[in-house]
Scaffold this active site. Structure first.
Site, PDB file in Angstrom:
ATOM      1  N   CYS A   2      -8.988   9.446  10.476  1.00 53.18           N
ATOM      2  CA  CYS A   2     -10.383   9.896  10.575  1.00 53.18           C
ATOM      3  C   CYS A   2     -11.090   9.788   9.226  1.00 53.18           C
ATOM      4  O   CYS A   2     -10.467   9.716   8.181  1.00 53.18           O
ATOM      5  CB  CYS A   2     -10.508  11.327  11.067  1.00 53.18           C
ATOM      6  SG  CYS A   2      -9.601  11.687  12.556  1.00 53.18           S
ATOM      7  N   ARG A  27     -11.303   3.860   9.139  1.00 61.02           N
ATOM      8  CA  ARG A  27     -10.354   4.978   9.202  1.00 61.02           C
ATOM      9  C   ARG A  27     -10.158   5.481  10.630  1.00 61.02           C
ATOM     10  O   ARG A  27      -9.310   6.347  10.882  1.00 61.02           O
ATOM     11  CB  ARG A  27     -10.836   6.133   8.319  1.00 61.02           C
ATOM     12  CG  ARG A  27     -10.990   5.767   6.854  1.00 61.02           C
ATOM     13  CD  ARG A  27     -11.461   6.957   6.066  1.00 61.02           C
ATOM     14  NE  ARG A  27     -10.497   8.024   6.106  1.00 61.02           N
ATOM     15  CZ  ARG A  27      -9.446   8.127   5.313  1.00 61.02           C
ATOM     16  NH1 ARG A  27      -9.229   7.220   4.394  1.00 61.02           N
ATOM     17  NH2 ARG A  27      -8.610   9.128   5.422  1.00 61.02           N
ATOM     18  N   TRP A  74      -9.928   9.022  14.606  1.00 56.04           N
ATOM     19  CA  TRP A  74      -8.770   8.279  15.095  1.00 56.04           C
ATOM     20  C   TRP A  74      -7.899   9.323  15.769  1.00 56.04           C
ATOM     21  O   TRP A  74      -7.319  10.193  15.124  1.00 56.04           O
ATOM     22  CB  TRP A  74      -8.039   7.624  13.939  1.00 56.04           C
ATOM     23  CG  TRP A  74      -6.953   6.687  14.372  1.00 56.04           C
ATOM     24  CD1 TRP A  74      -7.102   5.439  14.881  1.00 56.04           C
ATOM     25  CD2 TRP A  74      -5.551   6.908  14.300  1.00 56.04           C
ATOM     26  NE1 TRP A  74      -5.881   4.880  15.142  1.00 56.04           N
ATOM     27  CE2 TRP A  74      -4.908   5.756  14.798  1.00 56.04           C
ATOM     28  CE3 TRP A  74      -4.751   7.980  13.879  1.00 56.04           C
ATOM     29  CZ2 TRP A  74      -3.523   5.645  14.876  1.00 56.04           C
ATOM     30  CZ3 TRP A  74      -3.378   7.858  13.965  1.00 56.04           C
ATOM     31  CH2 TRP A  74      -2.777   6.696  14.458  1.00 56.04           C
ATOM     32  N   ASN A 100     -10.312  15.875   8.801  1.00 51.39           N
ATOM     33  CA  ASN A 100      -9.409  14.728   8.776  1.00 51.39           C
ATOM     34  C   ASN A 100      -8.021  15.249   8.414  1.00 51.39           C
ATOM     35  O   ASN A 100      -7.867  15.893   7.376  1.00 51.39           O
ATOM     36  CB  ASN A 100      -9.892  13.715   7.726  1.00 51.39           C
ATOM     37  CG  ASN A 100      -8.833  12.667   7.420  1.00 51.39           C
ATOM     38  OD1 ASN A 100      -8.041  12.304   8.278  1.00 51.39           O
ATOM     39  ND2 ASN A 100      -8.816  12.188   6.188  1.00 51.39           N
ATOM     40  N   GLY A 101      -7.057  15.001   9.269  1.00 53.43           N
ATOM     41  CA  GLY A 101      -5.694  15.476   9.002  1.00 53.43           C
ATOM     42  C   GLY A 101      -5.100  16.029  10.281  1.00 53.43           C
ATOM     43  O   GLY A 101      -5.604  15.768  11.377  1.00 53.43           O
ATOM     44  N   GLU A 481       6.044 -10.696   7.863  1.00 51.40           N
ATOM     45  CA  GLU A 481       4.650 -10.342   7.600  1.00 51.40           C
ATOM     46  C   GLU A 481       3.699 -11.176   8.467  1.00 51.40           C
ATOM     47  O   GLU A 481       2.715 -10.662   9.011  1.00 51.40           O
ATOM     48  CB  GLU A 481       4.357 -10.522   6.102  1.00 51.40           C
ATOM     49  CG  GLU A 481       2.910 -10.362   5.693  1.00 51.40           C
ATOM     50  CD  GLU A 481       2.301  -9.010   6.007  1.00 51.40           C
ATOM     51  OE1 GLU A 481       3.033  -8.091   6.409  1.00 51.40           O
ATOM     52  OE2 GLU A 481       1.067  -8.890   5.888  1.00 51.40           O
ATOM     53  N   LYS A 485       0.973  -9.738  11.217  1.00 54.44           N
ATOM     54  CA  LYS A 485      -0.465 -10.022  11.169  1.00 54.44           C
ATOM     55  C   LYS A 485      -0.985 -10.446  12.534  1.00 54.44           C
ATOM     56  O   LYS A 485      -2.038 -10.020  12.981  1.00 54.44           O
ATOM     57  CB  LYS A 485      -0.763 -11.133  10.151  1.00 54.44           C
ATOM     58  CG  LYS A 485      -0.763 -10.695   8.711  1.00 54.44           C
ATOM     59  CD  LYS A 485      -2.002  -9.903   8.360  1.00 54.44           C
ATOM     60  CE  LYS A 485      -1.771  -8.784   7.394  1.00 54.44           C
ATOM     61  NZ  LYS A 485      -0.784  -7.782   7.607  1.00 54.44           N
ATOM     62  N   GLU A 488      -1.106  -7.570  14.990  1.00 55.25           N
ATOM     63  CA  GLU A 488      -2.154  -6.600  14.702  1.00 55.25           C
ATOM     64  C   GLU A 488      -3.530  -7.032  15.166  1.00 55.25           C
ATOM     65  O   GLU A 488      -4.257  -6.255  15.762  1.00 55.25           O
ATOM     66  CB  GLU A 488      -2.284  -6.420  13.182  1.00 55.25           C
ATOM     67  CG  GLU A 488      -1.291  -5.563  12.533  1.00 55.25           C
ATOM     68  CD  GLU A 488      -1.594  -5.496  11.049  1.00 55.25           C
ATOM     69  OE1 GLU A 488      -1.928  -4.410  10.593  1.00 55.25           O
ATOM     70  OE2 GLU A 488      -1.511  -6.520  10.358  1.00 55.25           O
ATOM     71  N   HIS A 504      22.196 -16.545  17.728  1.00 53.71           N
ATOM     72  CA  HIS A 504      23.130 -15.476  18.106  1.00 53.71           C
ATOM     73  C   HIS A 504      22.565 -14.628  19.246  1.00 53.71           C
ATOM     74  O   HIS A 504      22.959 -13.474  19.395  1.00 53.71           O
ATOM     75  CB  HIS A 504      23.471 -14.631  16.880  1.00 53.71           C
ATOM     76  CG  HIS A 504      24.179 -15.423  15.824  1.00 53.71           C
ATOM     77  ND1 HIS A 504      25.494 -15.823  15.944  1.00 53.71           N
ATOM     78  CD2 HIS A 504      23.738 -15.960  14.662  1.00 53.71           C
ATOM     79  CE1 HIS A 504      25.840 -16.542  14.889  1.00 53.71           C
ATOM     80  NE2 HIS A 504      24.780 -16.638  14.091  1.00 53.71           N
ATOM     81  N   LYS A 617      -6.873   2.095   9.107  1.00 51.15           N
ATOM     82  CA  LYS A 617      -6.499   1.561   7.808  1.00 51.15           C
ATOM     83  C   LYS A 617      -5.525   2.460   7.070  1.00 51.15           C
ATOM     84  O   LYS A 617      -4.563   2.009   6.494  1.00 51.15           O
ATOM     85  CB  LYS A 617      -7.770   1.342   6.984  1.00 51.15           C
ATOM     86  CG  LYS A 617      -7.520   0.763   5.597  1.00 51.15           C
ATOM     87  CD  LYS A 617      -7.037  -0.662   5.697  1.00 51.15           C
ATOM     88  CE  LYS A 617      -6.772  -1.294   4.350  1.00 51.15           C
ATOM     89  NZ  LYS A 617      -5.916  -2.476   4.488  1.00 51.15           N
TER      90      LYS A 617
HETATM   91  C1  F6R Z   1      -0.773  -4.063   8.110  1.00 53.06           C
HETATM   92  C2  F6R Z   1      -1.175  -2.803   7.528  1.00 53.06           C
HETATM   93  C3  F6R Z   1      -0.266  -1.630   7.648  1.00 53.06           C
HETATM   94  C4  F6R Z   1      -0.114  -0.981   6.275  1.00 53.06           C
HETATM   95  C5  F6R Z   1       0.744   0.293   6.366  1.00 53.06           C
HETATM   96  C6  F6R Z   1       0.970   0.911   5.008  1.00 53.06           C
HETATM   97  O1  F6R Z   1      -1.727  -5.067   7.915  1.00 53.06           O
HETATM   98  O2  F6R Z   1      -2.209  -2.715   6.938  1.00 53.06           O
HETATM   99  O3  F6R Z   1       0.962  -2.009   8.170  1.00 53.06           O
HETATM  100  O4  F6R Z   1       0.481  -1.906   5.412  1.00 53.06           O
HETATM  101  O5  F6R Z   1       0.103   1.219   7.195  1.00 53.06           O
HETATM  102  O6  F6R Z   1      -0.219   1.241   4.390  1.00 53.06           O
HETATM  103  P1  F6R Z   1      -0.292   1.528   2.841  1.00 53.06           P
HETATM  104  O7  F6R Z   1       0.034   0.264   2.133  1.00 53.06           O
HETATM  105  O8  F6R Z   1      -1.694   1.981   2.600  1.00 53.06           O
HETATM  106  O9  F6R Z   1       0.725   2.597   2.538  1.00 53.06           O
END
Ligand code: F6R
Length: 622
Positions: A2, A27, A74, A100-101, A481, A485, A488, A504, A617
């Site tokens: 949030c 957020r 969120w 927020n929390g 990675e 991506k 996501e 395997h 995020k």
């Molecule tokens: C993927 C992504 C998330 C963050 C993860 C950790 O694109 O953004 O997987 O990498 O939530 O976030 P941080 O780096 O802020 O601890």
């Protein structure tokens, strides 16, 4: 998760609140709401869904007043709905809260408050807060907020208003981010700096349990016991434009293109050909390193994937065993952490709850802690013994890109620093790695120049239900990675495999037409294994690398540089690939056409690049 905002000034509060919330939508975007004090009365407007719903409501039913709070949600407790949207209000009056929390003890508090005659409408944990503040309210909002927070367990950043004290906002934070902006005749609160950047660059970075009272007279910060705190002003030096899209149709595409600069900035002052790697306040003596029993790199998501690169760099260069751990798992294991352990917490936001919790546990045990983060003043940066910042600038898109490549660069710097301390780094080797690192920004540019080809290939795979990413060694880390991506932002199921591992078991899934993205290095026989089962292979290979074109359906070339560094370039290709698949961009007639096309294809497909479904995020909940 949030985002919260607040405004006290002489202008119409809702204008800032909406603008601020739009900067915080990364957020969370399940609902949005504001509360504004109008002639001594609190008026609330809130709506399920994106901020645009709230904006529409305000266009029919405006909220006047020069003091107000706002929220973008969120969902954690209770589905996204109008009734669960913030702000929340006490059932016995008009004390109104954005939060927020997560309040961990909300159910027992709810039971107790119900027995005191309070009624609850929502399924949220937040609704206890205005009721609790009301319970303690005795004519002084600040004191009531302090008393209420004494009962709260969990994390919170709060903005509180009441019609009984219509001249102020009271705010506080604990384990959730909150900043205060100090403008000309107006003051602000926000979960993150970009929300206030159009109005001020003078910021208070609040610490846990600091209480703020904002009025037309200005801002006062207090301890819980009422003692005043003299906060230092943090001056934001980065450009306002850094928090805007700057002509790109999405933050993600902009951030992908910012990588040459982000990498350059991350190396500035740290890497120079004739000097030792300088990691600022992270300093170890040879003895401390000698005594170190192990290194853990602890992180989540993309940062975890960068940690996998770090393991390779540190083990290769410094020959120190490194374990990379998922923060949310590490907390529930019984890891061998002692006062001789180095815990590296890797986090773009510096606020990820699981990573922060590991850091705190490690400190209790007396381990040495190093934070690698992108956000100055973030909780992780403040609580670790030392910090190395990735200088990527604000990363707004939910999908992390420039944070990842700058983390990978810092991992290499850390490997070099530790190797040098152990006397393991030969000067020619050091020079080769430094040269490669210093070349990296221009090489990333070269990869970016290939986006047309990547866009074309992305179109070929945009309708797939499943994708496989194969790699070996560092390329396997990149494959993980790349697969993340595409999951996501394009919502395509994808799996990353170590090239040699597929046979395997998982090779049973390969059938004619299965699309495979193969990071080619050291893996040709594994690629042939899937090709002979009918898979279609998109290879990523270095320029000048010999390639058997009968095996590959498509080839993307990346520039050749020193092997230890070059795989980072592969990541850029994968990010672009993920980006373009999400938007189903057609082949290129020009950059402008591309961007417009991306926008319309994404809209048609329903992929919102910067706000992928179910994601936020900054994951500030466990
Ligand atoms: C993927 C992504 C998330 C963050 C993860 C950790 O694109 O953004 O997987 O990498 O939530 O976030 P941080 O780096 O802020 O601890």
């Amino acid at each position: 998760m949030c985002g919260i905002v607040g405004y006290v000034g002489k202008k119409k509060a809702s204008d800032f609140l909406i603008e601020g919330l739009s900067k915080l939508e990364y957020r969370g975007y399940d609902s949005a709401g504001i509360a504004v004090i109008n002639n001594g009365k609190v008026e609330i407007r809130k709506h399920k869904g994106r901020l645009s719903n709230l904006v529409e409501e305000l266009s029919n039913n405006s909220a006047e007043g020069t003091i107000g709070i706002g929220h973008t949600r969120w969902a954690t407790h209770g589905e996204p709905s109008d009734v669960n949207s913030h702000p929340h209000q006490t059932s016995k009056g008009d004390i109104t809260v954005v939060h927020n929390g997560i309040i961990e003890n909300y159910s027992e508090l709810t039971q107790w408050l119900k027995s005191e005659g309070y009624e609850f409408k929502s399924a949220t944990d937040t609704e206890v807060i205005p009721n609790l503040i009301h319970y303690y309210y005795n004519g002084n909002l600040f004191e009531a907020v302090v008393k209420a927070t004494e009962k709260l367990e969990g994390s919170y950043a709060l903005g509180v208003v009441s019609g009984q004290e219509p001249d102020k906002i009271v705010a506080v934070r604990k384990d959730s981010p909150l900043i205060v902006g100090i403008g000309q005749g107006e003051t602000f609160i926000a979960s993150d700096i970009p929300a206030v950047l159009n109005y001020t660059r003078d910021i208070y970075l609040l610490e846990d349990n600091e209480f703020v009272v904002l009025t037309n007279e200005g801002v006062e910060v207090f301890e819980a016991n009422g003692d005043k705190i003299n906060k230092e002003i943090y001056k934001v030096t980065w450009n306002e434009d850094a928090a805007e899209k700057g002509g790109y149709d999405s933050f993600m595409l902009k951030e992908i293109h910012e990588q040459p600069k982000a990498i350059k900035d991350t190396m500035a002052g740290r890497v120079a050909l004739n000097e030792k790697v300088n990691l600022g306040d992270f300093k170890l003596t040879s003895e401390e390193l000698e005594n170190m029993d192990r290194i853990y790199i602890v992180a989540c998501g993309t940062a975890y994937n960068a940690g996998l690169m770090g393991k390779v760099a540190i083990e290769d260069l410094a020959r120190i065993p490194v374990e990379v751990a998922i923060a949310s798992e590490f907390r529930y294991r019984n890891p061998i952490v002692t006062n001789k352990t180095l815990i590296v917490t890797l986090s773009q936001s510096g606020e990820t709850a699981d990573t922060l919790a590991v850091l705190r546990d490690a400190k209790k045990i007396g381990a040495k802690t190093l934070a690698i983060t992108n956000v100055v003043g973030s909780s992780i940066s403040r609580e670790a013994d030392s910090v190395i910042y990735t200088m990527a600038g604000p990363e707004i898109a939910v999908a992390s890109t420039k944070a990842y490549t700058t983390q990978a660069v810092v991992m290499n710097l850390l490997g070099m620093y530790l190797a040098d301390l152990k006397g393991l780094l030969k000067s020619e080797e050091e020079a080769e790695i430094k040269n490669a690192l210093l070349e990296l920004p221009s090489k990333v540019e070269e990869v970016l120049n290939q986006k047309a080809q990547i866009a074309k290939i992305a179109k070929l795979i945009s309708q797939e239900k499943d994708l496989f990413y194969l790699g070996r060694d560092v390329d396997y880390a990149l494959a993980i990675e790349g697969a993340l991506k595409i999951k996501e932002i394009a919502y395509i199921h994808s799996e990353a495999y170590a090239g040699g591992e597929l046979k395997h078991g998982t090779i049973a899934l390969i059938e004619p037409g299965t699309k495979i993205i193969a990071l080619k290095d050291k893996m040709i026989s594994n690629i042939r294994e899937v090709k002979s089962r009918g898979a279609e292979i998109i290879g990523i290979a270095y320029e000048n690398q010999e390639v058997d074109l009968s095996v590959f359906d498509e080839i993307i070339r990346i520039p050749q540089i020193s092997t230890r560094i070059a795989p980072i370039l592969g990541a850029v290709v994968l990010q672009l690939l993920a980006y373009y698949v999400a938007t189903r961009i057609a082949p290129i007639l020009g950059a402008v056409v591309l961007q417009l096309l991306a926008y319309y294809v994404a809209t048609e497909r329903g992929c919102d690049i910067d706000k992928p479904r179910n994601l936020a995020k900054s994951v500030t909940v466990e």
